[in-house]
Write a protein that holds these residues in place. Structure first.
Motif, PDB file in Angstrom:
ATOM      1  N   THR A  44       0.843  -1.190   0.000  1.00 36.16           N
ATOM      2  CA  THR A  44       0.000   0.000   0.000  1.00 36.16           C
ATOM      3  C   THR A  44       0.886   1.252   0.000  1.00 36.16           C
ATOM      4  OG1 THR A  44      -0.125   0.019   2.415  1.00 36.16           O
ATOM      5  CG2 THR A  44      -1.829  -1.206   1.229  1.00 36.16           C
ATOM      6  N   THR A  45       0.253   2.387  -0.201  1.00 42.47           N
ATOM      7  CA  THR A  45       0.986   3.650  -0.237  1.00 42.47           C
ATOM      8  C   THR A  45       0.875   4.367   1.094  1.00 42.47           C
ATOM      9  OG1 THR A  45       0.599   3.899  -2.614  1.00 42.47           O
ATOM     10  CG2 THR A  45       1.221   5.873  -1.405  1.00 42.47           C
ATOM     11  N   SER A  46       2.000   4.772   1.617  1.00 43.82           N
ATOM     12  CA  SER A  46       2.044   5.576   2.841  1.00 43.82           C
ATOM     13  C   SER A  46       2.553   6.969   2.496  1.00 43.82           C
ATOM     14  CB  SER A  46       2.967   4.938   3.887  1.00 43.82           C
ATOM     15  OG  SER A  46       2.458   3.684   4.302  1.00 43.82           O
ATOM     16  N   SER A  47       2.348   7.901   3.403  1.00 43.88           N
ATOM     17  CA  SER A  47       2.789   9.271   3.138  1.00 43.88           C
ATOM     18  C   SER A  47       3.325   9.908   4.412  1.00 43.88           C
ATOM     19  CB  SER A  47       1.635  10.113   2.575  1.00 43.88           C
ATOM     20  OG  SER A  47       0.592  10.234   3.529  1.00 43.88           O
ATOM     21  N   ILE A  48       4.152  10.912   4.219  1.00 41.88           N
ATOM     22  CA  ILE A  48       4.742  11.668   5.320  1.00 41.88           C
ATOM     23  C   ILE A  48       4.589  13.149   5.013  1.00 41.88           C
ATOM     24  CG2 ILE A  48       6.901  12.269   6.514  1.00 41.88           C
ATOM     25  CD1 ILE A  48       7.885   9.452   5.978  1.00 41.88           C
ATOM     26  N   SER A  49       4.152  13.925   5.989  1.00 36.87           N
ATOM     27  CA  SER A  49       4.116  15.378   5.836  1.00 36.87           C
ATOM     28  C   SER A  49       5.487  15.940   6.182  1.00 36.87           C
ATOM     29  CB  SER A  49       3.053  15.999   6.751  1.00 36.87           C
ATOM     30  OG  SER A  49       3.154  17.416   6.714  1.00 36.87           O
ATOM     31  N   LEU A  50       6.137  16.557   5.216  1.00 40.11           N
ATOM     32  CA  LEU A  50       7.476  17.083   5.432  1.00 40.11           C
ATOM     33  C   LEU A  50       7.467  18.390   6.221  1.00 40.11           C
ATOM     34  CD1 LEU A  50       9.080  16.338   1.947  1.00 40.11           C
ATOM     35  CD2 LEU A  50       9.211  14.988   4.049  1.00 40.11           C
ATOM     36  N   SER A  51       6.293  18.920   6.478  1.00 38.35           N
ATOM     37  CA  SER A  51       6.205  20.135   7.298  1.00 38.35           C
ATOM     38  C   SER A  51       6.315  19.817   8.780  1.00 38.35           C
ATOM     39  CB  SER A  51       4.882  20.868   7.021  1.00 38.35           C
ATOM     40  OG  SER A  51       4.797  21.228   5.664  1.00 38.35           O
ATOM     41  N   SER A  52       6.098  18.553   9.140  1.00 39.79           N
ATOM     42  CA  SER A  52       6.141  18.174  10.567  1.00 39.79           C
ATOM     43  C   SER A  52       6.555  16.711  10.685  1.00 39.79           C
ATOM     44  CB  SER A  52       4.777  18.400  11.217  1.00 39.79           C
ATOM     45  OG  SER A  52       3.764  17.701  10.506  1.00 39.79           O
ATOM     46  N   THR A  53       7.808  16.429  10.418  1.00 34.91           N
ATOM     47  CA  THR A  53       8.299  15.055  10.435  1.00 34.91           C
ATOM     48  C   THR A  53       8.552  14.578  11.859  1.00 34.91           C
ATOM     49  OG1 THR A  53      10.569  15.830  10.204  1.00 34.91           O
ATOM     50  CG2 THR A  53       9.390  15.305   8.176  1.00 34.91           C
ATOM     51  N   THR A  54       8.510  13.235  12.033  1.00 40.80           N
ATOM     52  CA  THR A  54       8.767  12.638  13.347  1.00 40.80           C
ATOM     53  C   THR A  54       9.790  11.515  13.205  1.00 40.80           C
ATOM     54  OG1 THR A  54       7.045  10.949  13.144  1.00 40.80           O
ATOM     55  CG2 THR A  54       6.383  13.115  14.029  1.00 40.80           C
ATOM     56  N   THR A  55      10.369  11.133  14.324  1.00 39.21           N
ATOM     57  CA  THR A  55      11.319  10.021  14.334  1.00 39.21           C
ATOM     58  C   THR A  55      10.648   8.723  13.905  1.00 39.21           C
ATOM     59  OG1 THR A  55      12.598  11.072  16.096  1.00 39.21           O
ATOM     60  CG2 THR A  55      12.900   8.702  15.786  1.00 39.21           C
ATOM     61  N   ALA A  56       9.405   8.511  14.353  1.00 39.14           N
ATOM     62  CA  ALA A  56       8.672   7.290  14.010  1.00 39.14           C
ATOM     63  C   ALA A  56       8.457   7.187  12.494  1.00 39.14           C
ATOM     64  CB  ALA A  56       7.339   7.252  14.739  1.00 39.14           C
ATOM     65  N   GLN A  57       8.177   8.309  11.846  1.00 43.31           N
ATOM     66  CA  GLN A  57       7.988   8.295  10.392  1.00 43.31           C
ATOM     67  C   GLN A  57       9.289   7.916   9.673  1.00 43.31           C
ATOM     68  OE1 GLN A  57       6.595  12.339  10.073  1.00 43.31           O
ATOM     69  NE2 GLN A  57       4.481  11.696   9.694  1.00 43.31           N
ATOM     70  N   ALA A  58      10.387   8.474  10.142  1.00 39.49           N
ATOM     71  CA  ALA A  58      11.669   8.152   9.524  1.00 39.49           C
ATOM     72  C   ALA A  58      12.008   6.679   9.696  1.00 39.49           C
ATOM     73  CB  ALA A  58      12.770   9.025  10.132  1.00 39.49           C
ATOM     74  N   PHE A 155      14.343  15.600   8.411  1.00 41.81           N
ATOM     75  CA  PHE A 155      14.250  14.603   9.475  1.00 41.81           C
ATOM     76  C   PHE A 155      15.416  14.828  10.442  1.00 41.81           C
ATOM     77  CE2 PHE A 155      11.915  12.655   6.023  1.00 41.81           C
ATOM     78  CZ  PHE A 155      10.837  12.065   6.664  1.00 41.81           C
ATOM     79  N   GLU A 156      15.129  14.812  11.707  1.00 34.38           N
ATOM     80  CA  GLU A 156      16.150  15.127  12.698  1.00 34.38           C
ATOM     81  C   GLU A 156      17.253  14.067  12.698  1.00 34.38           C
ATOM     82  OE1 GLU A 156      16.589  16.080  17.502  1.00 34.38           O
ATOM     83  OE2 GLU A 156      14.621  15.645  16.615  1.00 34.38           O
ATOM     84  N   HIS A 157      18.497  14.519  12.692  1.00 35.29           N
ATOM     85  CA  HIS A 157      19.640  13.613  12.794  1.00 35.29           C
ATOM     86  C   HIS A 157      20.879  14.415  13.169  1.00 35.29           C
ATOM     87  CE1 HIS A 157      19.912  15.096   8.614  1.00 35.29           C
ATOM     88  NE2 HIS A 157      21.235  14.920   8.734  1.00 35.29           N
ATOM     89  N   LYS A 158      21.885  13.693  13.591  1.00 34.98           N
ATOM     90  CA  LYS A 158      23.170  14.295  13.927  1.00 34.98           C
ATOM     91  C   LYS A 158      24.264  13.511  13.211  1.00 34.98           C
ATOM     92  CE  LYS A 158      26.142  15.601  17.833  1.00 34.98           C
ATOM     93  NZ  LYS A 158      26.314  15.545  19.318  1.00 34.98           N
TER      94      LYS A 158
END
Length: 422
Positions: A44-58, A155-158
């Motif tokens: 199936t197709t999933s989507s992510i809003s890039l205006s408010s990303t989360t760690t779980a989405q990544a 997406f948050e990362h270091k």
């Protein structure tokens, strides 16, 4: 060295030193580009809003990725000691972002881009904790491919910096740190030439998510609008210096052939055929643009060293338009492995022996190379080098060891230009 040649060299070198072969910035996330779609594990197709990303989405995005491979000696390789990352091919995700030529216009100084740019969606990559990609060049996919555009999604990362190196210059691009300075939700980008060596440093935490586009020259599109840097002269200093040089008959008699080592490497198969098909980059494009404007005759050449001689032992080189055949012809110290191959190429039409010493005269040949220069079998050319080729500009890449893809059709080769003044 002749003061007239020094003036030519200085006028070109000063501008080259200002030029950087990568450009970067941010693009705002708009309603049009705010959604990233991708195939989930169940199809199936999933989507992510890039205006408010989360760690779980990544992390969910990472689970649908396949291990990222790379090219090594013409083979597609999975080696987690060299590259550790996940990938989605272009058919497995969608993002309604259409790059424009302006994001790459900084790669072309002095209005040297005379055609447009096509952007080909290539891959989505996820670099999780401890992921990395060691040093490589991007695999050329035809002579009109010139670079890569990497977009870093918010997406948050270091860690996970993109480290670029070229001709002694280095740059560490931290996409996420760049995004922290943006006033609105944005994506960061960096565009660079594909022959630039680059690597991704280890990700310390989070997920570095990128979308990469291949950049191609396109004669069917208009070039981007050029904006001259504030305070820059109206005419390139080298153009003015070369025009003055050409107006002096004494200069022409003393220096009938001018040589220029080029900054970038270019992909082709077996020989330099039609110079008009050479898709030049950066300061190389500026140089050729000026030569054409002044109606100066020039040719592209590969540059080889004598067999059994290290570069520092002899200034003798061979100019040729052809590649020596077979990946075994050059050893790890950039030398020809066979006297016979060198001799056969040296006597071909259009091949010349030259010196890469500061002077076009014959000192510094040494005893053994002198046999070549004094032989009637070989043609010589008294080239005065405005831009002296260094050892990096010997053609030493008949096969690319590491790339982001296995070998397709072309390899990178180092070139120089020789101007003939009549």
């Amino acid at each position: 060295m002749d003061s007239t040649i020094l003036r030519l060299r200085d006028s070109l070198a000063k501008q080259r030193n200002l030029y950087v072969p990568w450009t970067f910035g941010v693009v705002p996330i708009t309603p049009t580009t705010s959604t990233l779609f991708y195939k989930s594990q169940d199809g199936t197709t999933s989507s992510i809003s890039l205006s408010s990303t989360t760690t779980a989405q990544a992390e969910d995005l990472a689970t649908v990725c396949k291990p990222a491979t790379f090219g090594r000696n013409g083979e597609d390789v999975l080696d987690l000691t060299y590259r550790k990352a996940g990938k989605l091919d272009a058919g497995d995700f969608a993002w309604n972002f259409n790059p424009n030529s302006e994001v790459a216009s900084g790669l072309f100084p002095w209005n040297s881009l005379k055609q447009g740019i096509n952007f080909e969606l290539y891959k989505l990559n996820v670099y999780g904790k401890d992921s990395f990609f060691k040093a490589h060049q991007d695999t050329p996919r035809g002579s009109n491919m010139f670079g890569s555009l990497v977009v870093i999604l918010p997406f948050e990362h270091k860690g996970g910096k993109l480290l670029l190196r070229h001709r002694g210059r280095e740059h560490a691009f931290d996409g996420y740190a760049t995004l922290q300075e943006a006033s609105v939700p944005s994506a960061a980008y960096i565009a660079f030439y594909s022959d630039i060596e680059h690597e991704v440093s280890s990700v310390e935490s989070g997920n570095r998510v990128t979308i990469t586009y291949n950049m191609y020259f396109s004669k069917a599109k208009e070039p981007p609008l050029f904006q001259a840097p504030i305070g820059s002269p109206l005419e390139h200093p080298f153009k003015a210096a070369l025009r003055s040089f050409l107006e002096n008959e004494g200069n022409i008699k003393a220096h009938p052939h001018l040589g220029f080592g080029l900054e970038h490497a270019y992909p082709f198969k077996t020989a330099i055929t039609n110079p008009a098909d050479m898709h030049l980059k950066g300061s190389d494009a500026v140089l050729v643009h000026i030569l054409n404007d002044l109606d100066v005759e020039f040719s592209f050449y590969l540059l080889y060293i004598l067999p059994d001689y290290k570069p520092e032992y002899s200034s003798l080189r061979l100019l040729s338009k052809k590649l020596l055949e077979g990946p075994e012809i050059l050893d790890c110290e950039n030398e020809l492995s066979s006297d016979d191959r060198f001799d056969r190429m040296a006597v071909e039409e259009g091949s010349f022996l030259v010196s890469v010493a500061e002077s076009p005269s014959r000192p510094r040949w040494g005893d053994w190379p002198k046999l070549y220069i004094e032989s009637e079998r070989f043609k010589t050319l008294p080239v005065t080098w405005v831009v002296l080729p260094n050892n990096e500009q010997l053609d030493n890449s008949p096969a690319m060891a590491y790339g982001n893809e296995p070998y397709v059709q072309d390899f990178y080769h180092q070139l120089c230009i020789v101007v003939t003044i009549r």
